[in-house]
Design an enzyme around this catalytic site. Structure first.
Site, short mmCIF file in Angstrom:
data_model
loop_
_atom_site.label_atom_id
_atom_site.label_comp_id
_atom_site.label_asym_id
_atom_site.label_seq_id
_atom_site.Cartn_x
_atom_site.Cartn_y
_atom_site.Cartn_z
N SER A 183 0.85 -1.19 0.00
CA SER A 183 0.00 0.00 0.00
C SER A 183 0.89 1.24 0.00
CB SER A 183 -0.95 -0.03 1.20
OG SER A 183 -1.89 1.02 1.12
N THR A 184 0.75 2.10 1.00
CA THR A 184 1.51 3.36 1.03
C THR A 184 3.01 3.10 0.95
OG1 THR A 184 -0.22 4.21 2.48
CG2 THR A 184 1.77 5.55 2.24
N HIS A 209 -2.50 -1.15 -3.52
CA HIS A 209 -3.72 -0.36 -3.33
C HIS A 209 -3.69 0.88 -4.22
CE1 HIS A 209 -4.18 -2.16 0.98
NE2 HIS A 209 -4.65 -2.98 0.05
N MET A 302 -0.23 1.28 5.13
CA MET A 302 -1.01 1.53 6.35
C MET A 302 -2.14 0.50 6.44
SD MET A 302 -3.09 4.97 5.30
CE MET A 302 -3.99 5.11 3.75
N ASP A 305 -4.51 -4.82 5.81
CA ASP A 305 -4.86 -5.67 4.69
C ASP A 305 -3.69 -6.59 4.34
OD1 ASP A 305 -6.41 -6.72 2.61
OD2 ASP A 305 -5.62 -5.27 1.17
#
Length: 369
Positions: A183-184, A209, A302, A305
């Site tokens: 993600s991030t 993501h 973050m 998931d």
């Protein structure tokens, strides 16, 4: 503002740069609703912003890409050299906007917010959640550490709504397939991994993501940097050595097997862990379909998931790894996966390509294809 035991909690100080007065107003109104965020200034272009940023020293900067006098990418490049700080880009949901956003992330931006296709005022609920969540996550990024407060968020669906777990024993023989979730900070991490792998690497399936359009732009960008063939996945794409498939934004990706081997299924459905695509969905499908023939890797990001899915993969005999805190931009997803005993190994980013290459060599030696 005071927190537990009455201690004072430091607000996240944000500076907004956007040439639209309406956008500046809406972003400020959104952030003003959160007691842990303080908008300390705004500017219509980077030239005006430079002087204010030097004086105010914000914790997080939101930055539009398309602006007069100096575009956001040029300003970002100068900023990250002279005074690195967490930056969240504000991007248009178009192919051109997506391409520029990929460049911004490569230049050091922490994350981005895609402008809604409909008017900003009509998409306020979704926009509010994105802005607050991503600003708070950016404030914790490695470039400038802080403590992220708890955020009220929408209902969180589990992986069960998309795919049910299966318990089965699978043979140790067969193609080894790598699944990666991020993600991030993941776009840069994935670039660093993929551009260090040989062209005959095992198949790699990736969930990063991102919304629609952006995943295609990201895949195209990484494809120019990697010796592997990297592309956005389509339904029923074959899973082949030397190819990395990236889940399309707005769709879940699963791996399945038929008489001809492995393929991916691209399907709709509600967000899982508030994400679509979801890492947990990919990881559970790998646990169900591949068992010990899978490798699962969870990278910076973050939230949580992928943590449960990685644990399911490990329980089914897969090799699993999590990126370590020091090399993660946001140590959220890997931290939860580690705490849930989902990772066999915790590795710095630089060692993850080595892990994949080493296991590839062992696979070739022990199980020739």
């Amino acid at each position: 503002m005071t927190g537990p035991q009455g201690q004072t909690m430091k607000k996240i100080r944000v500076f907004i740069i956007d040439d639209s007065a309406l956008v500046r107003k809406i972003l400020k109104e959104i952030m003003d609703k959160d007691p842990l965020i303080e908008v300390i200034g705004t500017a219509p272009d980077p030239i005006i912003a430079i002087r204010k940023i030097r004086a105010l020293l914000p914790d997080v900067l939101t930055l539009d890409i398309e602006m007069p006098k100096m575009d956001g990418l040029t300003f970002l490049a100068k900023l990250m050299k002279a005074h690195p700080m967490p930056v969240v880009m504000f991007s248009s949901l178009t192919r051109q906007g997506a391409d520029a956003t990929m460049k911004a992330l490569a230049l050091g931006a922490i994350d981005f917010i895609a402008k809604p296709k409909i008017s900003l005022t009509e998409a306020m609920d979704e926009l509010e959640n994105q802005v607050i969540t991503k600003v708070k996550a950016a404030s914790t990024a490695r470039v400038k550490k802080a403590t992220a407060p708890t955020l009220s968020v929408p209902e969180k669906y589990t992986t069960d709504i998309i795919i049910q777990p299966e318990k089965r024993r699978l043979t140790q023989k067969g193609e080894k397939i790598v699944t990666i979730g991020a993600s991030t900070g993941g776009t840069v991490a994935l670039e660093q991994i993929l551009n260090r792998l040989p062209e005959d690497s095992p198949p790699i399936l990736i969930v990063q993501h991102m919304p629609p359009v952006f995943t295609k732009s990201f895949a195209d960008r990484v494809n120019t940097l990697s010796r592997m063939h990297v592309r956005e996945a389509k339904d029923k794409d074959r899973v082949e050595r030397g190819t990395a498939l990236i889940a399309p934004g707005g769709r879940h990706m699963l791996i399945n097997r038929d008489s001809n081997g492995y393929h991916v299924d691209i399907k709709d459905g509600p967000p899982v862990n508030r994400h679509k695509p979801s890492v947990d969905v990919l990881f559970r499908s790998a646990a169900n379909t591949l068992g010990p023939n899978a490798k699962g890797i969870i990278l910076t990001g973050m939230g949580d998931d992928g943590a449960r899915g990685l644990r399911e993969m490990r329980q089914q005999g897969a090799l699993t790894a999590a990126q370590d805190e020091e090399s993660s931009v946001v140590f959220g997803m890997p931290k939860v996966a580690i705490s849930m005993n989902g990772a066999d190994q915790v590795l710095p980013l630089d060692d993850i390509p080595k892990l994949i290459i080493t296991k590839l060599s062992q696979d070739k030696k022990n199980e020739p294809l």
